[in-house]
Design an enzyme around this catalytic site. Structure first.
Site, mmCIF file in Angstrom:
data_model
loop_
_atom_site.group_PDB
_atom_site.id
_atom_site.type_symbol
_atom_site.label_atom_id
_atom_site.label_comp_id
_atom_site.label_asym_id
_atom_site.label_seq_id
_atom_site.Cartn_x
_atom_site.Cartn_y
_atom_site.Cartn_z
ATOM 1 C CB CYS A 28 -0.929 0.006 1.214
ATOM 2 S SG CYS A 28 -0.070 0.183 2.793
ATOM 3 C CB CYS A 31 3.557 -0.497 2.950
ATOM 4 S SG CYS A 31 2.146 -1.233 3.783
ATOM 5 C CB CYS A 108 -2.970 -12.055 14.849
ATOM 6 S SG CYS A 108 -1.943 -11.550 16.248
ATOM 7 C CB CYS A 111 1.560 -13.088 16.600
ATOM 8 S SG CYS A 111 0.134 -13.132 17.701
ATOM 9 C CG ASP A 509 -11.819 -20.738 -25.945
ATOM 10 O OD1 ASP A 509 -11.957 -20.112 -27.000
ATOM 11 O OD2 ASP A 509 -11.197 -21.819 -25.866
#
Length: 860
Positions: A28, A31, A108, A111, A509
């Site tokens: 993101c 980040c 998580c 953690c 297809d």
């Protein structure tokens, strides 16, 4: 992957190097900003280019001032792990080894962050990857496999408060961590002991106060025996919480461990040991139950791993030897007896049997396999004795690829996961600030009771923990992806699972998708004096160099008629995309392709059939005869439309000067195609057939399977244009194709679904989703699973938020206590969202015979 390459002028006055790093968690703009700010702190950095869509970071720097390791260190300092590349990626990767550890309590993102920070202190580690949904940590360490000691890595993980077991270890053979019964674990025993201490203390304080004498007085506060028991309960049951809270504080992480630790310590220091003890015990119970429920989610991954046997029986030096599956090499001959699992992919060299392929393809009916036919690892030999020549290297079998791709799918955060994480990062600080305000505001401003408002603030502090909210999406994605894999549908990312259910348009297809793709020649019409063998001979000769399925059908038919060997030399072969082929045969240019290819080459409206009797086979031929000859025929208005109306594809064969004939090829519609299309339409999915085949064939196939909208005679770029047009009209479009010829269209669609051919490399690499058994009944299942998964995720998110909101509203008024906050808001909701996610494992594919019975799907 990392790669350093020098750039700059050859005189060396301004040499720079470019470093490419794979930073998968940088997904993101926020980040990317943190990584950029961290790396910019180094001197010698020229440019930084973070690419969040690919998770790659490009850094240009002056090697005389800074080096690769400095850049890597700054990326990790920002809180992001670097994923090592494959062999050959960089000079450092050649001297590294990858180690895996089972860390079942790491369930998580909070953690995972603490584990990563703890591992950054181990000097040998080059990169770290944590996977909370599978409870696994992967590190790349400097050195060779025999030189790296996992001990310091285990110690570092344990220093963060989590037990770790090396995957290679006898105890860690299960790569996802063999789940130990939660109540028999060290933390489970401590929680039980803490619960006993709290219970005894409650009896003394509230039931038998006469037996609860005062023990001592500290700072004018009297401590009774019950108080000491509560403090002991905090020490026994709360130690793991406090240890994790310490690491959270050190990492400046405002997570559940830090908040609970603050609540427990605050309760004890303010002489509320009962509340602190209840918080420690109840939260430990909640986390143990969460671990139990997460183990249930991880069980689906373990089931995939269990598909492959641990040992195999092979023939060596004339004897049967039992060896680990990883020791089986390509070319070995494995022996599989009735009832045994086939250890790896291979070709049957001796024997025949029925094979249960359900673990790979989801097929419910076993298939017959004999000499020369392919079988897959993880499938079950039901009846006969088989000797199988291994065709895959260790770790490269179909089941190994499936497990690897399912693991990779769980690493990618979906849009909803990213939203949840962003929301939690805002929600938690706000509620913590509110908790502090509630705890100190009324006493300071209105002289209210510190005792009362401290407990209410403590309740809000517990409510601030967004644990259930954060796990609501990933646990649903894991359940959905692994459920799909068990049923023969390989989903390569959570966002693809979500996207299927969010759209209502499916482009399909024709060849190899609605049809089997097994083409065969049905008619040969010779023209202008040529005979059928001559038409087949020449068509087979020039088509032999083409890889198109129609070309293969013509070549196979020519070989069956034994006319192929008589063909002359072929030179200057050229494929004409969307039209046909051209080649020189014995020095004469020949063409084979659609009738449109001959627009400027021959008059298709007036030609003559070599066998005049064939004219009667085409409707209306007599009425439109253009000359006096009995063999006169109009190919464009009589022959071609008649053949195409039967669902056949027509290939015209000729030279620059003469028509030689035409060949009609037909493809068989898949038996389940009509049913699958009808089920998709019943679910509200608009189906559109896109094909490069002719109008007549497309119309016939579309009519047979029940598709109303179709577009025929599309060149590859036109098929892409239709995908874009459908996407513009509807916001997104999924497409299903054979994974080879349709690769560009599959890549352009929002979600590309490939007919997987039980794990062909092309299907697994190019598509977002693969139907492993080439079974169209999995399409309605996929849409149903995706829509149900999206519904479950929405239910989990809004239920988590709703319960938190109700609890938060009641806390300042004393209606909601700490016990309510832990039991309902944390423990209850975590179990609730996990249990709701597990519903996805109950969704099973339907078959045509099931539809007449009761509906079994779970409504979102």
């Amino acid at each position: 992957m990392s790669d350093s390459s020098p750039t700059g002028p050859p005189d060396g006055r301004s040499v720079t190097r470019t470093l490419e790093l794979r930073v998968p968690e940088m997904d993101c703009p926020s980040c990317a900003g943190k990584v950029t700010n961290s790396v910019e702190a180094l001197d010698g950095i020229e440019t930084i280019d973070p690419q969040v869509t690919t998770g790659k970071l490009f850094v240009e720097y002056d090697p005389n001032v800074v080096d690769d390791d400095d850049v890597r260190e700054r990326v990790r300092a920002a809180g992001y792990s670097i994923e090592s590349g494959r062999a050959g990626g960089s000079d450092r990767e050649s001297d590294t080894v990858t180690l895996e550890f089972a860390v079942p309590e790491m369930d998580c993102s909070s953690c995972a962050g603490k584990v990563e920070n703890a591992l950054e202190g181990v000097s040998e580690i080059d990169s770290i990857e944590t996977q909370p949904t599978t409870g696994r940590v992967t590190v790349t360490a400097a050195g060779t496999g025999s030189a790296v000691n996992p001990g310091p890595i285990v110690t570092a993980i344990e220093s963060a408060g989590y037990e770790a077991t090396p995957i290679d270890d006898e105890r860690g053979r299960d790569r996802f961590g063999t789940p130990e019964p939660v109540w028999r674990s060290r933390r489970g025993v401590g929680t039980i002991a803490g619960g006993v201490l709290v219970t005894v203390g409650m009896v003394l304080q509230f039931v038998l106060p006469a037996f609860d004498p005062q023990a001592f007085v500290v700072a004018e506060r009297a401590f009774h025996v019950s108080h000491l028991l509560f403090i002991a309960a905090v020490a026994v049951a709360g130690t793991p919480i406090l240890r994790n809270g310490y690491y959270s504080a050190r990492n400046r992480s405002l997570d559940i461990d830090f908040l609970m630790s603050a609540g427990i310590v605050g309760s004890v220091l303010t002489h509320h040991p009962f509340e602190g003890a209840m918080l420690a015990v109840l939260f430990s119970v909640a986390q143990l139950l969460e671990r139990y429920s997460m183990d249930r989610a991880r069980d689906s991954m373990r089931e995939l791993m269990d598909l492959s046997p641990e040992t195999a029986t092979i023939q060596r030096d004339g004897q049967e030897v039992t060896v680990p599956v990883d020791a089986v090499a390509r070319g070995d001959v494995v022996i599989v007896r009735p009832g045994e699992k086939i250890p790896t992919d291979g070709i049957v060299r001796e024997g025949s049997s029925t094979i249960d392929q359900a673990p790979i393809t989801g097929e419910s009916v076993p298939v017959e396999r004999g000499e020369g036919e392919e079988v897959y690892g993880g499938t079950i030999n039901e009846a006969g004795y088989l000797e199988i020549e291994v065709t895959s290297e260790p770790g490269e079998s179909t089941i190994a690829k499936i497990v690897e791709l399912v693991e990779d799918a769980q690493r990618e955060s979906t849009d909803r996961e990213q939203f949840v994480e962003r929301f939690a990062s805002v929600y938690t600080p706000i509620v913590v600030a509110l908790a502090i305000t509630v705890a100190v505001g009324p006493p300071l401003l209105a002289g209210a009771s510190w005792n009362t408002w401290f407990l209410r603030g403590l309740t809000l502090l517990v409510i601030a923990c967004p644990c259930a909210f954060v796990i609501s999406t990933p646990v649903s994605v894991v359940s959905g992806i692994t459920s799909a894999a068990r049923n023969g549908v390989l989903v390569k990312g959570g966002r693809h699972l979500e996207a299927v259910g969010e759209g209502d348009v499916l482009a399909i297809d024709k060849t190899g998708t609605l049809t089997t793709g097994e083409l065969s020649v049905t008619d040969v019409v010779a023209l202008e004096g040529a005979d059928e063998d001559d038409v087949l001979r020449r068509a087979g000769a020039i088509e032999r160099r083409s890889e198109h399925p129609i070309a293969e059908a013509i070549v196979d038919h020519a070989d069956e008629r034994d006319v192929g060997d008589a063909a002359g030399s072929v030179e200057d072969f050229e494929a004409l995309p969307g039209e046909g082929v051209r080649a020189d045969l014995d020095g004469v240019t020949h063409y084979a392709g659609k009738p449109d290819l001959f627009d400027d080459l021959a008059n298709l409206e007036h030609t003559h059939v070599t066998d005049g009797g064939q004219v009667q086979a085409f409707e209306g031929a007599e009425a439109r005869r253009q000359c006096e000859r009995d063999d006169c025929i109009d190919l464009l208005r009589e022959v071609v439309p008649d053949l195409e109306s039967q669902g056949k594809t027509v290939v015209v064969v000729g030279t620059d000067e003469q028509l030689l004939g035409l060949v009609a090829i037909a493809d068989r519609v898949r038996p389940e195609a009509e049913w699958a299309v009808s089920r998709l339409q019943a679910q509200g999915v608009r189906t559109v057939m896109l094909t490069g085949d002719n109008e007549g064939t497309a119309r016939a196939i579309a009519s047979e399977v029940g598709i109303e909208e179709y577009h025929a005679e599309l060149l590859p770029e036109e098929k892409l244009e239709w995908i874009r047009r459908l996407d513009d009209e509807h916001g997104q479009v999924a497409m299903v194709g054979d994974g080879i010829n349709d690769a560009p269209a599959l890549a352009t669609a929002t979600v590309g679904i490939a007919m997987g051919a039980a794990g062909t490399d092309t299907a697994l690499e190019t598509a977002d989703i693969a139907l492993m058994g080439d079974d169209l009944t999995r399409l309605p299942y996929l849409f149903r699973l995706s829509r149900t998964a999206n519904g479950v995720i929405r239910q989990n998110i809004w239920a988590s938020l709703g319960v938190k909101a109700v609890l938060a509203a009641g806390a300042p008024f004393g209606i909601v206590t700490v016990i309510h906050a832990v039991v309902i808001g944390d423990m209850g909701m975590s179990l609730g969202v996990t249990g709701n996610a597990m519903r996805l494992s109950r969704i099973e594919p339907e078959s045509p015979e099931d539809v007449s019975g009761s509906e079994s799907e779970i409504e979102a």
